[in-house]
Scaffold this motif. Structure first.
Motif, PDB file in Angstrom:
ATOM      1  N   UNK A  62       0.826  -0.916  -0.076  1.00 15.60           N
ATOM      2  CA  UNK A  62      -0.044  -0.176  -0.102  1.00 15.60           C
ATOM      3  C   UNK A  62       0.889   1.269  -0.167  1.00 15.60           C
ATOM      4  N   UNK A  63       1.933   1.183   0.781  1.00 15.17           N
ATOM      5  CA  UNK A  63       2.828   2.451   0.928  1.00 15.17           C
ATOM      6  C   UNK A  63       3.391   2.668  -0.354  1.00 15.17           C
ATOM      7  N   UNK A  64       3.801   1.641  -1.116  1.00 18.56           N
ATOM      8  CA  UNK A  64       4.423   1.716  -2.455  1.00 18.56           C
ATOM      9  C   UNK A  64       3.326   2.077  -3.443  1.00 18.56           C
ATOM     10  N   UNK A  65       2.207   1.913  -3.480  1.00 19.87           N
ATOM     11  CA  UNK A  65       1.063   2.291  -4.342  1.00 19.87           C
ATOM     12  C   UNK A  65       0.752   3.679  -4.150  1.00 19.87           C
ATOM     13  N   UNK A  66       0.714   3.940  -3.003  1.00 17.21           N
ATOM     14  CA  UNK A  66       0.561   5.483  -2.497  1.00 17.21           C
ATOM     15  C   UNK A  66       1.530   6.249  -2.973  1.00 17.21           C
ATOM     16  N   UNK A  67       2.780   5.938  -3.131  1.00 19.26           N
ATOM     17  CA  UNK A  67       3.926   6.758  -3.716  1.00 19.26           C
ATOM     18  C   UNK A  67       3.763   6.818  -5.125  1.00 19.26           C
ATOM     19  N   UNK A  68       2.983   6.046  -5.878  1.00 21.55           N
ATOM     20  CA  UNK A  68       3.007   6.058  -7.416  1.00 21.55           C
ATOM     21  C   UNK A  68       1.742   6.856  -7.869  1.00 21.55           C
ATOM     22  N   UNK A  71      -2.390  12.815  -5.160  1.00 20.72           N
ATOM     23  CA  UNK A  71      -4.007  13.124  -4.770  1.00 20.72           C
ATOM     24  C   UNK A  71      -4.889  12.942  -5.842  1.00 20.72           C
ATOM     25  N   UNK A  72      -4.582  13.763  -6.941  1.00 19.14           N
ATOM     26  CA  UNK A  72      -5.430  13.971  -8.036  1.00 19.14           C
ATOM     27  C   UNK A  72      -5.770  12.757  -8.646  1.00 19.14           C
ATOM     28  N   UNK A  73      -4.602  11.912  -8.848  1.00 18.96           N
ATOM     29  CA  UNK A  73      -4.960  10.634  -9.418  1.00 18.96           C
ATOM     30  C   UNK A  73      -5.761   9.705  -8.753  1.00 18.96           C
ATOM     31  N   UNK A  74      -5.812   9.736  -7.407  1.00 17.79           N
ATOM     32  CA  UNK A  74      -6.243   8.827  -6.570  1.00 17.79           C
ATOM     33  C   UNK A  74      -7.953   9.186  -6.541  1.00 17.79           C
TER      34      UNK A  74
END
Length: 159
Positions: A62-68, A71-74
């Motif tokens: 999850x940390x790795x995905x959050x780095x990818x 906020x806009x993309x999420x």
């Protein structure tokens, strides 16, 4: 089948450990954190390895995905996922859809955004009440086609 595979794997690990003089704990005994024999836990070695370590791996992913994703993309992804009509619109989330609309200020000014919010309330309630005309939709294109076929395009023009 899964238990047999686990047992077979544990047998191999135990043989390897015995061959190389490595202590392999009994997976059904209580897990001892660290090296202290006094601090017994309430979980077995099996639970510790299969569940607690699994959580650590998931957290790292999850940390790795959050780095990818910023906020806009999420927000864009969550907004699009919230428009999914599958399973009787179970994923519809008004706040995520409103956030998505805010990224299109040319389409949704302040007044239109307010009207859109009210229209979404009615739309979501209508769709989640189980209208049979909208019950088997799989994707957003199906929803658009159904709205046109049922003459609801004007009623839900902002949606």
């Amino acid at each position: 089948m899964r238990d047999e595979g686990w047992k077979s794997l544990m047998d191999e690990v135990s043989l390897f450990g015995a061959k190389h003089e490595i202590l392999v704990p009994n997976m059904e005994e209580f897990y001892i954190p660290g090296k202290s024999k006094r601090r017994l836990s309430s979980v077995t070695y099996s639970h510790h390895l299969c569940v607690e370590r699994f959580y650590i791996v998931i957290d790292l992913q999850i940390q790795e995905l959050n780095g990818c994703f910023d906020v806009v993309n999420v927000n864009l992804l969550l907004g699009m996922a919230s428009l999914n009509p599958a399973y009787s619109f179970a994923n519809f989330d008004k706040e995520n859809i409103i956030t998505l609309a805010k990224y299109y200020p040319d389409e949704f000014g302040v007044l239109k955004l307010r009207d859109f919010s009210h229209q979404l309330d009615t739309f979501i309630m209508h769709m989640q009440q189980g209208d049979p005309r909208f019950s088997d939709l799989k994707e957003i294109g199906d929803l658009a086609k159904s709205l046109v076929e049922e003459n609801l395009v004007n009623t839900y023009s902002l949606v």
